[in-house]
Enzyme design. Structure first.
Site, mmCIF file in Angstrom:
data_model
loop_
_atom_site.group_PDB
_atom_site.id
_atom_site.type_symbol
_atom_site.label_atom_id
_atom_site.label_comp_id
_atom_site.label_asym_id
_atom_site.label_seq_id
_atom_site.Cartn_x
_atom_site.Cartn_y
_atom_site.Cartn_z
ATOM 1 C CG ASP A 1 -10.419 -1.736 6.019
ATOM 2 O OD1 ASP A 1 -9.363 -2.213 6.469
ATOM 3 O OD2 ASP A 1 -10.521 -0.567 5.611
ATOM 4 C CG ASP B 1 -6.278 -0.445 9.806
ATOM 5 O OD1 ASP B 1 -6.338 0.517 9.020
ATOM 6 O OD2 ASP B 1 -6.083 -0.319 11.031
ATOM 7 C CD GLU C 1 -3.209 1.598 6.922
ATOM 8 O OE1 GLU C 1 -3.367 2.820 6.817
ATOM 9 O OE2 GLU C 1 -3.792 0.902 7.783
ATOM 10 C CG HIS D 1 -10.042 5.370 5.391
ATOM 11 N ND1 HIS D 1 -9.276 4.513 4.624
ATOM 12 C CD2 HIS D 1 -9.764 5.061 6.680
ATOM 13 C CE1 HIS D 1 -8.572 3.728 5.416
ATOM 14 N NE2 HIS D 1 -8.835 4.037 6.670
ATOM 15 C CG ASP D 2 -6.638 6.702 7.518
ATOM 16 O OD1 ASP D 2 -7.621 7.061 8.186
ATOM 17 O OD2 ASP D 2 -6.108 5.580 7.645
#
Length: 606
Positions: free
Chosen positions: A116, A223, A292, A364-365
């Site tokens: 990430d 991200d 993302e 994770h979100d």
């Protein structure tokens, strides 16, 4: 390039328009949230050595790529998404030697490692930001610094450069007494946005990325990468700034306007991503880069992931995970199949000729899909609905992502009090919406947190039925950083790995299918039965081969809709059932009776 777990698609089979086919065309990615995956030293926090100890489990599942949420040095304000040193490992997770060992052991097993990367913003403790607090330092323009609004005393309410609010609550501007100015942060006040307009920022980011690639990682998941370009006027002023030429959005009920329209898919995103591709990835083989992409439309996804444009391999889009929200994220509405079908169809159709899709329901979100849209009220319904959503997702065209524990049908945490939550977003949202702005009742907010709060995905991985689910030793002196879900006694890897009817076994089947069936990996996608309230159905085609997918996304028995029923009118034998949530024998009966059981999904050769 590794082909340890799968065959490589021949170039005679078209995937995303690239020649030759990219290695990831029939791969499956597994996301690891290191803090919650496996604790190797008993401190209650997962770590890199813990991940290494579970590589055989992951290889056994059949996945090809491991995406690690951030393990860089960080104050952990946002659980590592606030990076203070891109080229060091946070002691919470281990050492650089641990990271090198993980890379080596993963590669031995044919598993790639994607890290990430958060470069829209850094931590406020990063050396770059600390240097930028001095107006005379070379880093002075590396972040979005602005003076107080004219006529206002700096640091007082109303002196902020514009009316933007942070997505994590409060103002998006934080006053720094040392510099005497405000810095912009879309997220936490400890996550200042980098100024990508400055070429020196970009050079430093690319240098760091190359350092990691040279070290042996296999790519990046980036991200909020489509938020690196901001809308500014010809004088460099942001919307709503005093003397600027671009008007801001109206102020909302929480007292702020949103920066989102001006910071998502901004005017220079294509330029920056293409530059990154040239400076970091050109000349390298076997890598993968995924972005993302908040605020990016499916049409733009096609452009950005078109190989001819040299930007990203694939992107995460979010319209489909917003279908149970109205206005604010915390105003939830019931799940409807029609809404999910509409959003996924738009994503699939946009990349029908070129480009690629990332397939996900969980990360994770996002909360656990089996609790969010499925049914975890009983063991039978949990298993059935987990399989139904898995089948639906994995039969689409693109690269599937499995979030840790999703392959077990892990559920939401079902927390009942605010003190059980750890997530900064959740705690800040409760404070702002319930206590300050008073736009939501405590009961409604707690219900929203229980349904879609991010901590639902962050409870420890459920390995076995022991006290702390095998995440940390049951005799450890320190409890896990967040509570273990009580249902770990029955929902865990230990009781599923060798069970042929388990959710885990079903995921293994779906992953193997993508590896070995070119129709699943590269076939075209055609939506059918577009008006049904319960069943989501589509056809995948490649040459003369075709597969029908039909999934009942409800907890009741329903009729198979007309298009799907017509395609199986002549009858279907068990050998033509490719995969089924309820087994081939059950699937044949269902198709003959033209009805599906609760949460039943079937893939059949046409």
């Amino acid at each position: 390039m590794t082909d340890f777990n799968r065959s490589v698609l021949p170039d005679s089979v078209r995937t995303n328009g690239a020649t030759p086919n990219p290695w990831w065309a029939n791969a499956v990615v597994y996301q690891i949230y290191p803090r919650s995956f496996q604790d190797s030293n008993g401190d209650g926090i997962g770590d890199i050595k813990g991940i290494t100890s579970r590589l055989d489990y992951l290889a056994g599942l059949g996945v090809d790529v491991l995406w690690l949420s951030p393990v860089y040095k960080s104050p952990q304000d946002d659980n590592g998404y606030d990076i203070s040193d891109y080229q060091d490992i946070d002691p919470l997770f281990g050492t650089m030697e641990d990271m090198d060992e993980l890379l080596a052991e993963a590669h031995k097993r044919g598993l790639k490692i994607v890290m990430d990367l958060v470069v829209n913003h850094t931590s406020d403790e990063h050396a770059w930001f600390q240097a930028s607090r001095d107006k005379n330092d070379p880093h002075a323009d590396w972040y979005w610094w602005r003076p107080a609004k004219p006529g206002h005393e700096p640091g007082t309410p109303g002196a902020e450069p514009n009316q933007w609010g942070s997505y994590f609550g409060g103002s998006a501007w934080e006053y720094d007494p040392k510099r005497g100015e405000y810095f912009f942060h879309q997220y936490s006040k400890k996550q200042p946005d980098l100024n990508w307009e400055n070429p020196e920022v970009r050079k430093a980011v690319y240098k760091m990325m190359n350092w990691w690639m040279d070290r042996g990682i296999d790519g990046f998941r980036m991200d909020v990468i489509t938020q690196i370009s901001k809308v500014v006027d010809e004088n460099g002023k942001l919307p709503g700034e005093e003397g600027g030429l671009i008007a801001d959005e109206p102020v909302g009920p929480e007292g702020y306007s949103s920066p989102f329209p001006f910071c998502s898919d901004g005017p220079r995103v294509d330029e920056f991503l293409a530059e990154m591709r040239r400076e970091v990835f050109e000349g390298r083989d076997g890598y993968m880069n995924v972005g993302e992409a908040p605020g990016v439309t499916p049409a733009r996804n096609e452009h950005i992931t078109d190989p001819a444009n040299g930007e990203l391999d694939m992107m995460f889009q979010f319209n489909h995970v917003g279908i149970d929200q109205s206005g604010s994220k915390w105003d939830t509405v019931p799940f409807k199949v029609a809404n999910l079908r509409r959003e996924l169809a738009e994503q699939q159709n946009a990349v029908g000729k070129v480009g690629w899709a990332s397939l996900f329901f969980c990360n994770h979100d996002q909360p656990r899909v089996v609790s969010r849209w499925g049914d975890d009220s009983s063991e039978a319904n949990r298993v059935a609905s987990a399989k139904a959503f898995a089948l639906l997702l994995h039969m689409h065209r693109g690269t599937p992502y499995v979030y840790q524990g999703e392959e077990l049908g892990m559920t939401n945490a079902h927390f009942t009090s605010l003190d059980q939550y750890r997530d900064l977003e959740a705690l800040n949202a409760y404070k702002q919406r319930v206590e300050e702005a008073k736009v939501q009742s405590p009961e409604s907010m707690m219900a929203a947190l229980a349904l879609i709060g991010r901590d639902n995905a962050r409870t420890p991985m459920q390995w076995d039925a022991s006290k702390f689910a095998g995440f940390t030793d049951e005799n450890a002196a320190v409890e896990p950083w967040i509570s273990v879900n009580p249902n770990h006694a029955t929902v865990n890897a230990d009781c599923q790995v060798d069970d042929p009817d388990s959710v885990y076994a079903f995921y293994r089947q779906l992953i193997a299918l993508r590896h070995n069936n070119p129709v699943v990996a590269a076939g075209t996608w055609h939506l059918i039965d577009v008006n049904d309230d319960y069943v989501y159905a589509f056809v995948r085609k490649l040459g003369d081969a075709a597969l029908l997918t039909v999934v009942n996304l409800s907890g009741k028995r329903v009729a198979i809709p007309s298009d799907s029923a017509a395609l199986t009118e002549s009858g279907v034998s068990e050998p033509r059932i490719v995969v089924s949530t309820h087994g081939a024998t059950h699937a044949v009966v269902s198709l003959a009776n033209k009805e599906l059981s609760a949460w039943e999904g079937i893939v059949v050769e046409l």
